[in-house]
Design an enzyme around this catalytic site. Structure first.
Site, PDB file in Angstrom:
ATOM      1  N   ASP A 340       0.074   8.242   1.451  1.00  0.00           N
ATOM      2  CA  ASP A 340      -1.443   7.791   3.067  1.00  0.00           C
ATOM      3  C   ASP A 340       0.159   7.207   3.994  1.00  0.00           C
ATOM      4  O   ASP A 340       1.279   6.844   4.570  1.00  0.00           O
ATOM      5  CB  ASP A 340      -2.373   7.357   2.797  1.00  0.00           C
ATOM      6  N   HIS A 670       3.107  14.114  -3.246  1.00  0.00           N
ATOM      7  CA  HIS A 670       1.856  14.249  -2.325  1.00  0.00           C
ATOM      8  C   HIS A 670       2.598  13.283  -1.188  1.00  0.00           C
ATOM      9  O   HIS A 670       2.927  12.047  -1.128  1.00  0.00           O
ATOM     10  CB  HIS A 670       1.041  13.109  -3.163  1.00  0.00           C
ATOM     11  N   ASP A 718       3.975  18.313 -10.612  1.00  0.00           N
ATOM     12  CA  ASP A 718       4.152  18.589  -9.458  1.00  0.00           C
ATOM     13  C   ASP A 718       3.583  18.928  -8.100  1.00  0.00           C
ATOM     14  O   ASP A 718       3.482  20.193  -7.617  1.00  0.00           O
ATOM     15  CB  ASP A 718       5.764  19.496  -9.828  1.00  0.00           C
ATOM     16  N   GLU A 727       3.068  11.125  -6.167  1.00  0.00           N
ATOM     17  CA  GLU A 727       3.632  10.132  -5.141  1.00  0.00           C
ATOM     18  C   GLU A 727       4.406   9.531  -4.853  1.00  0.00           C
ATOM     19  O   GLU A 727       5.582   9.594  -5.847  1.00  0.00           O
ATOM     20  CB  GLU A 727       2.359   9.735  -4.224  1.00  0.00           C
TER      21      GLU A 727
HETATM   22  O1  9MR Z   1       1.435   1.941  -6.748  1.00  0.00           O
HETATM   23  C1  9MR Z   1      -0.038   1.779  -6.926  1.00  0.00           C
HETATM   24  C2  9MR Z   1      -0.092   1.435  -8.428  1.00  0.00           C
HETATM   25  O2  9MR Z   1       0.116   0.388  -8.979  1.00  0.00           O
HETATM   26  C3  9MR Z   1      -1.836   1.350  -8.687  1.00  0.00           C
HETATM   27  O3  9MR Z   1      -2.315   1.920 -10.354  1.00  0.00           O
HETATM   28  C4  9MR Z   1      -2.633   2.950  -7.527  1.00  0.00           C
HETATM   29  C5  9MR Z   1      -4.026   2.524  -7.353  1.00  0.00           C
HETATM   30  O4  9MR Z   1      -4.827   1.767  -7.199  1.00  0.00           O
HETATM   31  O5  9MR Z   1      -2.185   2.317  -5.997  1.00  0.00           O
HETATM   32  C6  9MR Z   1      -1.083   2.727  -6.226  1.00  0.00           C
HETATM   33  O6  9MR Z   1      -0.635   2.484  -5.093  1.00  0.00           O
HETATM   34  C7  9MR Z   1      -0.693   3.565  -3.902  1.00  0.00           C
HETATM   35  C8  9MR Z   1      -2.099   2.641  -2.468  1.00  0.00           C
HETATM   36  O7  9MR Z   1      -3.037   1.877  -3.354  1.00  0.00           O
HETATM   37  C9  9MR Z   1      -1.956   3.793  -1.385  1.00  0.00           C
HETATM   38  N1  9MR Z   1      -0.214   4.166  -1.557  1.00  0.00           N
HETATM   39  C10 9MR Z   1       0.188   5.213  -1.544  1.00  0.00           C
HETATM   40  C11 9MR Z   1       0.258   3.994  -3.517  1.00  0.00           C
HETATM   41  C12 9MR Z   1       1.326   4.506  -4.292  1.00  0.00           C
HETATM   42  O8  9MR Z   1       0.331   5.769  -4.969  1.00  0.00           O
END
Ligand code: 9MR
Length: 863
Positions: A340, A670, A718, A727
Site C-alpha cells: 500500500d 501483494h 503466491d 505482502e
Molecule cells: O505487519 C502487520 C501485521 O503484523 C498485522 O497483523 C496486520 C494487520 O493489522 O498488518 C500488517 O501490516 C500491514 C499494514 O497494516 C499496512 N501495510 C501493509 C502491512 C503488511 O501487510
C-alpha cells in the site's frame, strides 16, 4: 430448470424470479462481494475510475469525457465457470449521475467472449440487479466487468453485495509443492550445517544420495524418520550432509525417485542478497523519482505523492477529519510501507532501526564487512557523498519520521503522528503517482513517538562521524520525542482505525519506552536514560524482551536490548552481563527450537504462523546471529543458517520466499505497482523482496477462499491479492538485509570457526559426588601465547553422567560426549588467563572424573 434458462441471456431487476434453483444453490464465486472488511481486493478498476471501499461499498470515481462503456471498468477476475452450468449474478449499485453499466461475465482476454452481457441502468437510488446465464464453455478464470465509461461528466459509481453463484463446487485448492525433497534452494555455506527434509509416508529410514551437477555421487546416507511434522501435518524424514564441504553449484539430493531442487555449496552465497534486500528501500521511496539508471527501465517511475495531479501530495498534509488540527505537515519522502502507499511511523521506526543496525553491526562485530554497505556500494542516488550508502537510505526514512512530529508551539509538540495514508483503500494495480486519494495524518500516538525517539537516537550516533549537524538534529528530535512520550505515556492508536491504511495499533508501549531509553542511553550516556533502562520491568526479563514468537513492530524491546549488548556503552560490566544473559537465554531457546524443528525453523510451535510469520522467523534469527556475534557459539550460527534454509526452500511448500532466489521463488507478492499478475506491462517484485509468509489466520479474501483447513506452515499462496500471506514490507526486508549481511560476512570467514586453532591449555576438573548426582567445576587455562576466542572445550564421560544444568558456559551433551562453549562475557581466554564454569548432573554408577580434554582442537594437560 437450469436447462429452461439456458436458451439465452436473462436480464432482470429486483424482484424478478429468474434464478434457477441449481444456480442459487451453487457455490459463491465472488470474493469480497460485500466489502465488509474495508478491503477492496481482489477488485480492480481502470486508472480513470480509481476505486476505494467507502462505508462498506466499493465506490469508483469515474472520470468524465470517456467515449465507450469499456473505457472505465470495475471488475473481478479469476471466476471458474463450467460449460452447461447455470449461474446467477446479482448486485446492488448506485451512481451519482445516470449511467448504463454493461455488465459482462466474459473471457478475461481477447476475444473477450461474453457469457453474460447485460445493460443495467444505474441511478441514484440503490437498485439490485439479477441475471441468470448458462456458461457455453469452460473457464478457468473468467472476468466480471462493470463497464461504466461513456459519460461526459464525472460520476461516482458504487457497488455492493455482488454475488455470482452456480456451477459445481470448485476443486479444493491444492498447492503445487513440487519435489518432496526439501533443501535450501540457494545453498549451504561450506562450513555450515547442511540438512534437508523429505516428505514421505514411509516410516523406515531411506537411502539418500548427494549428486554434483555432473551427476557424480558425492555422498550417501540414510534419512532419519521423524514422524508427523506439526507445522505441515505431514510425515517427514530429515537428512544431513554436513560433512560435505566441496564447493560447487547444481548439487541435488535424491531420495528414491525424488530429486531436490538444485543448490550450491559455497561461501559466496549471500553477497547479492545483501544488496538486493537493501535495494528494496530505494524502490519504495516516496517523494522522489525512481531513476532508471539505478533500478532499470522496468522499475523506474515518477515521484509519488509530491503534489502533482492526480496525487494530493504529502508535502502539506492535514489531519484526518475526525481528529482535526490547525497545522499541516510536510511529510513528503519516506518509504511506502508495503504493497500500500501508507507511511507509518510505527513500523517505519523498526524498519529504520534494523537498516541502521545492519550498518552498526559492522562497527561492533568482528569481521563484519562495512565496505559492502559503504559509499558507492548500493544503488542509491546519494552515491559519492562520502556517507555510507546504507546510512543515506536510512536517512530517507529518518527525515520522514521526524517530519511526523507535532510542531513546536502546538499542544502535543514533539509527539509523532501515528501514520499518514489514503482516506480509503485503493485498488491494484496503482502506481504511487497515480493515487488520487486524499492523504491524511492520523492522531499522534505514544508508540509512534517512541519509534521516532529510538530510531533518531540510533541515527544520531551513526551519523555523527559523517554529518555532525544532522546527528545533532536527530538527537534533538529524539530527546524531544522522548520527553513528549513521557508527558503523554498512554496515547494509544485506535485498533479500529484501519480504513485506507493499516491500524498498527499497540496497547502496550512498555517495550517502546525500553527501546527508546536504551538507544538514547547508548547515544548520550546520560544517567536519566540509564535509569529508565534499568528500572524498566522488562530489563532482565528475557522472555518478555525476546518473545519466542519473535520480536516485531509491536514488540520492540529486543531492538534496545540487542544494541545494549553489542555496542560500547556506559553499562557496568555486571549490568552488561545481565543484558548478555538475556540475549543468550533467548538464543538458547531459539537454537533448541530450530534443532527440534523438522524444517529447521527457529519458530516454536504451530501458533506463531501469523501475519508476516517470515519476519518473526527472521527476527528470531537476528537474535541468534547477535548471540553468535557475541559468543562465537556455533549452535547459534547453525540455527541462523537453518532458518535461512527454511526461508529459501526447506519448507512445507518447497518455496523460496525471497524473489529471485531459488528455483521455486515466490514472485506475485501483494504490491500496487509490482503487479505483473494483474497487468502484464508491470513488473514482478525485483529480486530480494521477502514475502510475509504463512498466516494461519486466513485474513484476506483469497486466503479465506483458497486455504481453508491448511496446516499452519502451509497457509500461504503466491497470489497478489493475498495481502495477509504474500505482502512485502519495509519491516520484513530490513531483517532480511541484516541477515544477508551477517550470512555473507560468515561466508567470508567472520565469526570464526570454533575448533580451527588448536590451543595449548591446562584443565582443572573437580567434582563433588552425592547419591544421585554430582556437581563439577572446570577451569580452563590458556597456556599459549595467543588469545583463544571463542573457546570450545570437549571431553567424554567414562560413565553415565548426564548434565542437567550449567553455569558460565553453554554445555551440551550427546551420549557421553560433552561440548562446552562460552556464555557471553567469557568468550576469550587471554594468554595466561583462564575461564571457569560448572554444572550439575545425575549419575548412577561410579561417575569418574574425565581425564582428557580438547580445547579448540588441541589437547590439554590436566592439573
Ligand atoms: O505487519 C502487520 C501485521 O503484523 C498485522 O497483523 C496486520 C494487520 O493489522 O498488518 C500488517 O501490516 C500491514 C499494514 O497494516 C499496512 N501495510 C501493509 C502491512 C503488511 O501487510
Amino acid at each position: 430448470m437450469g436447462a429452461a434458462l439456458a436458451t439465452g441471456l436473462a436480464t432482470g431487476v429486483l424482484g424478478m424470479t429468474t434464478a434457477s434453483s441449481s444456480a442459487a444453490e451453487g457455490p459463491e464465486l465472488i470474493v469480497n462481494g460485500d466489502f465488509s472488511s474495508d478491503f477492496i481486493d481482489p477488485w480492480w478498476s481502470t486508472p480513470n475510475a480509481p476505486s476505494a471501499v467507502v462505508d462498506g461499498q466499493l465506490c469508483a470515481e469515474v472520470e468524465g469525457g470517456t467515449v465507450n462503456p469499456w473505457d472505465a471498468i470495475v471488475g473481478q477476475d479469476g471466476l471458474p465457470l463450467t460449460a452447461g452450468e447455470s449461474y446467477e449474478l446479482s448486485y446492488t449499485a448506485t451512481a451519482t449521475a445516470p449511467v448504463t453499466s454493461r455488465t459482462n461475465v466474459q473471457l478475461a482476454e481477447e476475444p473477450w467472449t461474453q457469457e453474460l452481457a447485460a445493460a443495467d441502468q444505474i441511478s441514484q437510488a440503490p437498485e439490485t440487479f439479477t441475471h441468470v446465464f448458462t456458461a457455453s464453455a469452460d473457464y478457468e478464470a473468467a472476468q466480471l466487468a462493470f463497464q461504466i465509461g461513456g459519460s461526459d461528466d464525472p460520476l461516482t459509481f458504487c457497488l455492493d453485495d455482488v454475488s455470482l453463484t452456480g456451477g459445481a463446487e470448485p476443486p479444493v485448492y491444492e498447492p503445487d509443492t513440487g519435489s518432496p525433497v526439501r533443501v535450501n534452494q540457494v545453498g549451504y555455506l561450506t562450513e555450515g550445517p547442511k540438512a534437508g527434509t523429505y516428505v514421505t509416508e514411509a516410516t523406515e529410514a531411506l537411502p539418500w544420495t548427494l549428486n554434483a551437477a555432473d551427476g557424480t555421487e558425492v555422498a550417501t546416507g540414510t534419512t532419519t524418520p521423524q514422524g508427523v511434522d506439526p507445522t505441515s501435518e505431514e510425515n517427514v524424514h530429515t537428512f544431513d550432509f554436513g560433512d560435505v564441504t566441496e564447493a560447487g553449484d547444481g548439487y541435488t539430493v535424491t531420495v528414491g525417485e525424488h530429486v531436490s531442487e538444485p543448490f550450491a555449496i559455497g561461501d559466496d552465497l549471500y553477497a547479492d542478497l545483501r544488496t538486493d534486500a537493501l535495494a528494496y528501500f530505494y524502490h519504495n521511496r516516496s517523494g522522489i523519482e525512481i531513476d532508471a539508471e539505478l533500478v532499470g527501465e522496468e522499475y523506474a517511475r515518477p515521484a509519488g505523492h509530491v503534489n502533482v495531479a492526480p496525487n494530493q501530495g504529502d508535502d502539506g498534509v492535514t489531519c484526518w477529519a475526525t481528529t482535526p488540527c490547525d497545522y499541516t505537515l510536510d511529510a513528503a519522502g519516506g518509504w511506502y510501507d508495503a504493497g500500500d502507499h501508507g507511511k507509518y511511523v510505527v513500523n517505519g521506526g523498526i524498519a529504520t532501526a534494523q537498516v541502521l543496525s545492519t550498518w552498526e553491526r559492522t562497527l561492533t562485530a568482528e569481521g563484519a564487512d562495512g565496505e559492502a554497505l559503504g559509499d558507492g556500494a548500493l544503488a542509491v542516488p546519494e552515491q559519492g557523498n562520502d556517507v555510507p550508502d546504507i546510512l543515506d537510505e536510512a536517512r530517507w526514512e529518518l527525515d520522514f519520521l521526524t517530519a511526523m512530529q507535532v510542531p513546536a508551539g502546538e499542544e502535543l509538540a514533539g509527539m509523532a503522528h501515528h501514520k499518514l495514508h489514503d482516506a480509503a483503500w485503493t485498488g491494484l494495480p496503482l502506481l504511487p503517482h497515480e493515487d488520487s486519494q486524499a492523504r491524511e495524518l492520523h492522531p499522534p500516538s505514544t508508540a509512534a513517538t517512541l519509534n521516532v525517539a529510538a530510531a533518531a537516537a540510533q541515527g544520531a550516533r551513526l551519523f555523527e562521524p559523517y554529518d555532525a549537524a544532522y546527528a545533532a538534529e536527530l538527537l534533538t528530535a529524539a530527546t524531544t520525542a522522548y520527553e513528549a512520550a513521557l508527558a503523554n505515556p498512554d496515547m494509544l492508536a485506535d485498533p479500529n482505525d484501519g480504513v485506507g491504511g493499516g491500524a498498527y495499533s499497540d496497547n502496550n508501549v512498555t517495550d517502546e519506552f525500553y527501546w527508546a531509553a536504551a538507544e538514547l542511553f547508548i547515544t548520550t550516556g546520560e544517567d536519566t536514560y540509564r535509569q529508565d533502562v534499568l528500572s524498566s520491568e522488562l530489563h532482565g526479563d528475557a522472555e518478555a524482551v525476546f518473545p519466542p514468537g519473535g520480536f516485531s513492530w509491536g514488540s520492540t524491546a529486543a531492538l534496545g536490548a540487542l544494541n545494549l549488548a553489542t555496542t560500547d556503552n556506559g553499562l557496568t560490566d555486571s549490568e552488561r552481563d545481565g543484558v548478555l544473559a538475556m540475549v543468550t537465554e533467548a538464543a538458547d531457546g531459539l537454537a533448541a527450537t530450530a534443532q527440534d524443528a523438522l524444517y529447521g525453523v527457529p519458530l516454536a510451535g504451530t501458533e506463531n504462523y501469523v501475519w508476516g510469520s517470515n519476519s518473526q522467523v527472521m527476527n528470531n534469527m537476528v537474535v541468534l546471529a547477535t548471540a553468535h556475534d557475541l559468543t562465537g557459539a556455533a549452535e547459534y550460527r547453525d540455527a541462523v543458517l537453518s532458518g535461512l534454509d527454511y526461508l529459501l526452500g526447506r519448507n512445507p511448500l518447497n518455496l523460496s520466499y525471497v524473489t529471485g532466489y531459488g528455483e521455486r521463488d515466490v514472485h506475485n507478492q501483494h504490491h500496487r505497482h509490482w503487479a505483473n499478475q494483474l497487468d502484464a506491462t508491470l513488473p514482478n517484485p525485483p529480486a530480494g523482496s521477502v514475502a510475509g509468509g504463512p498466516n494461519s489466520a486466513l485474513q484476506d479474501p483469497i486466503a479465506e477462499d483458497l486455504l481453508q483447513g491448511c496446516a499452519p506452515a502451509m497457509c500461504y499462496v503466491d497470489h497478489i491479492e493475498s495481502f495477509a500471506t504474500n505482502e512485502v514490507t519495509i519491516n520484513w526486508n530490513a531483517p532480511l538485509a541484516w541477515l544477508a549481511s551477517y550470512a555473507d560476512d560468515l561466508g567470508a570467514g567472520a565469526g570464526g570457526d570454533p575448533g580451527e586453532e588448536p590451543a595449548t591449555c591446562e584443565v582443572t576438573y573437580t567434582s563433588h559426588r552425592w547419591s544421585a548426582g554430582f556437581t563439577s567445576s572446570v577451569t580452563v587455562e590458556n597456556t599459549g601465547a595467543t588469545p583463544i576466542s571463542p573457546w570450545e572445550l570437549t571431553w567424554t564421560f567414562a560413565d553415565d553422567q548426564r548434565i542437567t544444568n550449567a553455569w558460565n558456559a553453554v554445555v551440551t551433551q550427546s551420549g557421553q560426549d560433552v561440548l562446552a562453549r562460552p556464555v557471553n562475557w567469557n568468550g576469550t581466554v587471554p594468554p595466561g588467563g583462564s575461564v571457569n564454569f560448572g554444572f550439575q548432573g545425575t549419575a548412577s554408577g561410579q561417575a569418574a572424573d574425565p581425564q582428557a580434554f580438547t580445547l579448540n582442537g588441541g589437547g590439554c594437560t590436566t592439573g
